[in-house]
Design a protein around this motif. Sequence first.
Motif, PDB file in Angstrom:
ATOM      1  N   LYS A   1      14.087  -3.315   0.600  1.00  0.00           N
ATOM      2  CA  LYS A   1      13.851  -3.434  -0.554  1.00  0.00           C
ATOM      3  C   LYS A   1      12.669  -4.451  -0.919  1.00  0.00           C
ATOM      4  O   LYS A   1      11.656  -4.091  -1.585  1.00  0.00           O
TER       5      LYS A   1
ATOM      6  N   SER B   1      10.435  -5.364   1.380  1.00  0.00           N
ATOM      7  CA  SER B   1       9.196  -5.151   1.847  1.00  0.00           C
ATOM      8  C   SER B   1       8.336  -4.120   0.925  1.00  0.00           C
ATOM      9  O   SER B   1       7.286  -4.010   0.953  1.00  0.00           O
ATOM     10  N   GLY B   2       9.009  -3.215   0.351  1.00  0.00           N
ATOM     11  CA  GLY B   2       8.628  -2.236  -0.604  1.00  0.00           C
ATOM     12  C   GLY B   2       8.040  -3.066  -1.581  1.00  0.00           C
ATOM     13  O   GLY B   2       6.624  -2.568  -2.020  1.00  0.00           O
TER      14      GLY B   2
ATOM     15  N   LEU C   1       6.563  -6.009  -1.675  1.00  0.00           N
ATOM     16  CA  LEU C   1       5.289  -6.493  -1.173  1.00  0.00           C
ATOM     17  C   LEU C   1       4.256  -5.438  -0.891  1.00  0.00           C
ATOM     18  O   LEU C   1       3.259  -5.802  -1.183  1.00  0.00           O
ATOM     19  N   SER C   2       4.509  -4.309  -0.659  1.00  0.00           N
ATOM     20  CA  SER C   2       3.595  -3.412  -0.460  1.00  0.00           C
ATOM     21  C   SER C   2       2.938  -3.099  -2.012  1.00  0.00           C
ATOM     22  O   SER C   2       1.710  -2.921  -1.949  1.00  0.00           O
ATOM     23  N   GLN C   3       3.640  -3.160  -3.055  1.00  0.00           N
ATOM     24  CA  GLN C   3       3.062  -3.139  -4.356  1.00  0.00           C
ATOM     25  C   GLN C   3       2.267  -4.319  -4.763  1.00  0.00           C
ATOM     26  O   GLN C   3       1.324  -4.067  -5.367  1.00  0.00           O
TER      27      GLN C   3
ATOM     28  N   SER D   1       0.798  -6.050  -2.729  1.00  0.00           N
ATOM     29  CA  SER D   1      -0.604  -5.736  -1.794  1.00  0.00           C
ATOM     30  C   SER D   1      -1.591  -4.975  -2.576  1.00  0.00           C
ATOM     31  O   SER D   1      -2.715  -4.941  -2.595  1.00  0.00           O
ATOM     32  N   ASP D   2      -0.941  -3.866  -2.759  1.00  0.00           N
ATOM     33  CA  ASP D   2      -1.808  -2.959  -3.634  1.00  0.00           C
ATOM     34  C   ASP D   2      -2.503  -3.399  -4.894  1.00  0.00           C
ATOM     35  O   ASP D   2      -3.669  -2.974  -5.212  1.00  0.00           O
TER      36      ASP D   2
END
Lengths: 307, 323
Positions: free
Chosen positions: A207, A209-210, A212-214, A216-217
């Motif tokens: 959850k 990590s998901g 963090l990916s946003q 990062s984007d």
Amino acid sequence: MKKEFEEDLEANLTGEEEVQHEDAARRSWFKRKKKGILTSTADKKETPEGLWNKCPNCNLISTTSDLKENLFVCPKCSYHHRIGSDEYYEIVFDNNEYTELFGNILSKDFLNFTDLKNYQKRLDDIHAKTDLKDSMRVAVGKVNGEGIVIACMDFEFIGGSLGSVMGEKFSRAVDHCIEHRLPFLVISKSGGARMMESAFSLMQLAKTSGKLSQLSDAQLPYISLLTDPTFGGISASFGMLGDLNIAEPGALIGFAGPRVIKETIKKDLPEGFQRSEFLLEHGFLDFIIDRKLLKDKLSQLIILFKN
Amino acid sequence: MPQYPNRQFLDFEQPIKTLYEEIDKLKQTAEKSKIDMSETIGKMEGAIIEKRKEITSHLTPWQRVQLSRHPDRPYTLKYIEKTFSGFLELHGDRNVKDDKAMVGGFAQLDGETVMVIGQQKGSNTKMRQMRNFGMANPEGYRKALRLMRLAEKFNKPIITLIDTPGAFPGLEAEERGQGEAIARNIYEMIRLKVPVICVIIGEGASGGALGIGVGDRVCMLENSWYTVISPENCSTILWRSWEKKETAAEQLRLTAIDMKGFGLVDEIIPEPIGGAHWDYNDAAVYLKKYLINVLPELKSIDPNTRINQRIEKFGKMGFWQES
């Protein structure tokens, strides 16, 4: 920095710190097997003015107020005492001014998990004992004039364990960063996942990590500050996923706990194993930062990413 | 697949062993006395299947854990052999070494190229050591990630088969960043542009499992388990004794039924009567049926939507209250 004392990291995850420590202290009184004080620093902070505090590393005795003055860093050996979110926020935020976010999210014993104690009972007991709502607090404020969201763990709360509440607060903190275009700092101090939430706690790794990916984007910086101790689910997720991974000196950081590794390989572990300096040497940290330099370094980083 | 008398029996499977022994005796008697006992033997064989059904109809969580570790249970490479064709194993993480506890490569699923990755256990003492009991080191997770990236580049779906008692807790594992390796995999898997299906085929212990366990669909075989820590380690930490593993297994709610009930996994894939170790072919058939069924649906979704759905899927997991 050499540390001569060993502690039972896992005991903290049971949320039974005091009992364990009293027990250990009693034993050491007679047998002198363990050196140093065994009460965690987090427990110390509420001791009244004028009480003494002994450094677990070099045994230097200082008053709590002196230690606080020194940001809970031992004046002699520069051992970084364990502190909670209150102390970190005071150190980092300008004039100790900040707004706490999502403080209304509370843990729930969804599984009716009972080990030696019922999980809900455990939660109620901690809530009665401390002002903490859970093992992570999120706050937004300014560091040398630069806006930032800081999520900070409290080891005092079931060993800073990662459960649903930490996962949700972390997620909303990321949303807040994206909405307000702010950098994100996470100060980790945790024994790992909260076993009383079973697989739900494990899924928090995915959850967070998901989210963090946003982040990062959205091209917003994420700084992961690892402090003593950081283990298990934290290092296997957002703890190690910073744009920058940094740590306090001498912090014990790893995936598996030292006891488990020792039992697996049936050998003594080398000195300094899993300490910040060891991680830096093996390429998993960008740098080690002394607590006294933390604030200025942070604002320097924020500006660096901004310009 | 071992046949009696080479089969191994768990303590709660002993009644089945007794039936086999009785059949043996009947066969011997039949041979000696030249009497045709095939009908009785046939009935006994039917009784074995009934017994298998009966035993697995009321398993405790701990017994499920034991079944997931059954010495005759099929492991990843067995499923790959039986479910896919033309498996081309690929090795190495391109950094440190080839981790034998993690296997992977291209294979054909019903005529379509896919990437299959999974932890591998050994079937005898020597192989178990070589496979490190299915406990991967950081290079294993990095090898898995390398293969996933390769699949992504050529737009091939990824299927992971999870069977691990945990990521290896060793000195070198820490030196090479076990935490970072798992964290990186979780982070990258959630962003993969191709469909990802994860299946827990045996043991699903903690970060070691999740390190190859983030997908559009996550499912469990009937007799597998999946949770944050092994029942033994949970017992050691929370009960301060190794002895409470059965209680820990109950409290952790780690069975496929529980996990599906919580919405943490999407589907339970059935196993042959009595468990996957009774019939590898059937076990693979059920797995293949599920994969073939779900893959077209996943492929029809646009990659960005699929990624967002994956983030949302895991984002919804957890329980809390708001005051």
